[in-house]
Design a protein around this motif. Structure first.
Motif, mmCIF file in Angstrom:
data_model
loop_
_atom_site.group_PDB
_atom_site.id
_atom_site.type_symbol
_atom_site.label_atom_id
_atom_site.label_comp_id
_atom_site.label_asym_id
_atom_site.label_seq_id
_atom_site.Cartn_x
_atom_site.Cartn_y
_atom_site.Cartn_z
ATOM 1 N N THR A 67 -8.413 -5.303 -24.773
ATOM 2 C CA THR A 67 -8.879 -4.367 -23.750
ATOM 3 C C THR A 67 -9.098 -5.094 -22.427
ATOM 4 O OG1 THR A 67 -9.941 -2.915 -25.377
ATOM 5 C CG2 THR A 67 -10.728 -2.773 -23.095
ATOM 6 N N THR A 70 -5.816 -5.707 -20.865
ATOM 7 C CA THR A 70 -5.294 -4.473 -20.267
ATOM 8 C C THR A 70 -5.952 -4.209 -18.915
ATOM 9 O OG1 THR A 70 -4.848 -3.509 -22.445
ATOM 10 C CG2 THR A 70 -5.032 -1.977 -20.592
ATOM 11 N N ASP A 73 -4.530 -6.638 -16.414
ATOM 12 C CA ASP A 73 -3.199 -6.217 -15.969
ATOM 13 C C ASP A 73 -3.299 -5.107 -14.926
ATOM 14 O OD1 ASP A 73 -2.090 -8.046 -17.690
ATOM 15 O OD2 ASP A 73 -1.643 -6.583 -19.269
ATOM 16 N N PRO A 286 -0.968 3.528 -26.074
ATOM 17 C CA PRO A 286 -1.706 2.357 -25.578
ATOM 18 C C PRO A 286 -1.787 1.247 -26.619
ATOM 19 C CG PRO A 286 -2.862 4.384 -25.035
ATOM 20 C CD PRO A 286 -1.767 4.765 -25.981
ATOM 21 N N ARG A 287 -2.150 0.063 -26.155
ATOM 22 C CA ARG A 287 -2.155 -1.114 -27.012
ATOM 23 C C ARG A 287 -3.410 -1.234 -27.862
ATOM 24 N NH1 ARG A 287 -2.498 -4.150 -30.315
ATOM 25 N NH2 ARG A 287 -2.016 -6.391 -30.404
#
Length: 354
Positions: A67, A70, A73, A286-287
């Motif tokens: 998280t 993310t 990024d 999402p990842r």
């Protein structure tokens, strides 16, 4: 090695692992609940239970780390955009200042002439002319000069206004870029801290796992399918669709190892498996498990269908894909391959339909 000696060896391994987990996780107020350091394993069953607990803490740290990455990024994207806007605003300001400089000499000459008392009005032309023709010539020249000066003043003012606005925009863009850089640096530090925490935690989990006997490791891994589960029959009965097709894709990975941060194609963490499975059917999800909890639409537990995404624990640190009849396919934790398991063995949080 006797059972007593094996248990003592496991206990020593877990003593170090638990102490490290306290150092790692205790610093993060929002981190997962900690194991009790005083409750050292006294049996193989206790050792496996604590191994699972340590692994879950590491899995939660893994999701937190993902998280944070993310968020980094996203922050870097904002920073890049802000830097681009700053460069563009600076270029506009530079061009506007160059335009001002183009008119500056004429404005300066007019200002100097006014300051030194140069006479450029019509009365001066009348008084200083020796003939009607000279008067007309002077008045015509004065009109042209006046028009040129007025036009230059207008253009100068216009250019100056543009330059002022451009410089203001450039200053605002610079402030935004600085803020974006600060935010990115903050997230970068958070990512580094999470990665360090995860590195220590996963090392301790691996050491604790290594302290288990081969029999205990096998017990921990368990069976890839619960008794009576028929994967072939389930696959044959699935109705084509993104959810059930993703479930079918996930079921082909049963037996693959759990690895923190892995997204396939032959090793996974929990959210990595979900992301990979849906990617096989053209859905970009999402990842992280927490982000996956906001994707798609919510589904009540009583309305679960095969292919729905099921989420677990209050902090949503685990995720799987519902397989029907109270079962799910998931990448559980270190030492346990991708498997089908009952959803009620894990604290249920919510579900989503993609």
């Amino acid at each position: 090695m006797t059972a007593h000696h094996r248990t003592s060896h496991v206990a020593r391994g877990f003593a170090g692992a638990l102490a490290a987990a306290i150092l790692v996780c205790g610093a993060a107020a929002a981190g997962p609940a900690l194991a009790d350091p005083a409750a050292l394993p006294t049996s193989a069953t206790d050792a496996i239970a604590q191994m699972v607990d340590l692994s879950r803490q590491a899995e939660a740290l893994n999701q937190e780390s993902l998280t944070a990455q993310t968020e980094l990024d996203a922050a870097l994207g904002v920073q890049h955009e802000a830097d681009g806007k700053l460069a563009a605003a600076t270029a506009v300001a530079d061009a506007a200042r160059a335009e001002v400089r183009k008119f500056q000499p004429m404005i300066d000459r007019a200002a100097v002439a006014a300051y030194t008392g140069a006479r450029t009005d019509r009365m001066f032309a009348v008084l200083s002319s020796n003939s009607p023709q000279q008067l007309l010539d002077k008045m015509s020249t004065l009109d042209v000069l006046s028009q040129q000066t007025a036009a230059s003043v207008r253009e100068f003012k216009k250019a100056a206004d543009v330059a002022t606005a451009a410089e203001s925009a450039a200053r605002a863009a610079a402030d935004t870029a600085r803020a974006a850089t600060t935010a990115a640096e903050t997230f970068r530090a958070e990512v580094d801290r999470k990665r360090q925490d995860l590195g220590v935690a996963t090392t301790q989990v691996v050491e604790a796992w290594g302290a288990l006997s081969a029999h205990d490791k096998s017990t921990l891994a368990g069976s890839p399918f619960p008794p009576g589960f028929d994967r072939d029959s389930l696959l044959a009965g699935l109705v084509p669709g993104s959810g059930t097709s993703a479930l079918a894709a996930a079921l082909t990975r049963v037996g693959d190892p759990y690895v923190w941060g892995a997204t396939g194609p032959d090793q996974f963490d929990c959210s990595g498996l979900v992301q990979w499975a849906f990617k096989q059917v053209g859905k970009n999800v999402p990842r992280t498990s927490s982000a996956q909890a906001g994707f798609g639409t919510p589904v009540a537990k009583s309305d679960l269908q095969p292919g729905d995404v099921v989420l677990f624990y209050p902090e949503i640190s685990h995720v799987g894909i519902y397989a029907g009849n109270g079962m799910m396919v998931h990448a559980s934790t270190f030492g346990v391959p991708v498997a089908v398991a009952p959803i009620d063995t894990t604290p249920y949080h919510s579900a989503r339909r993609y």
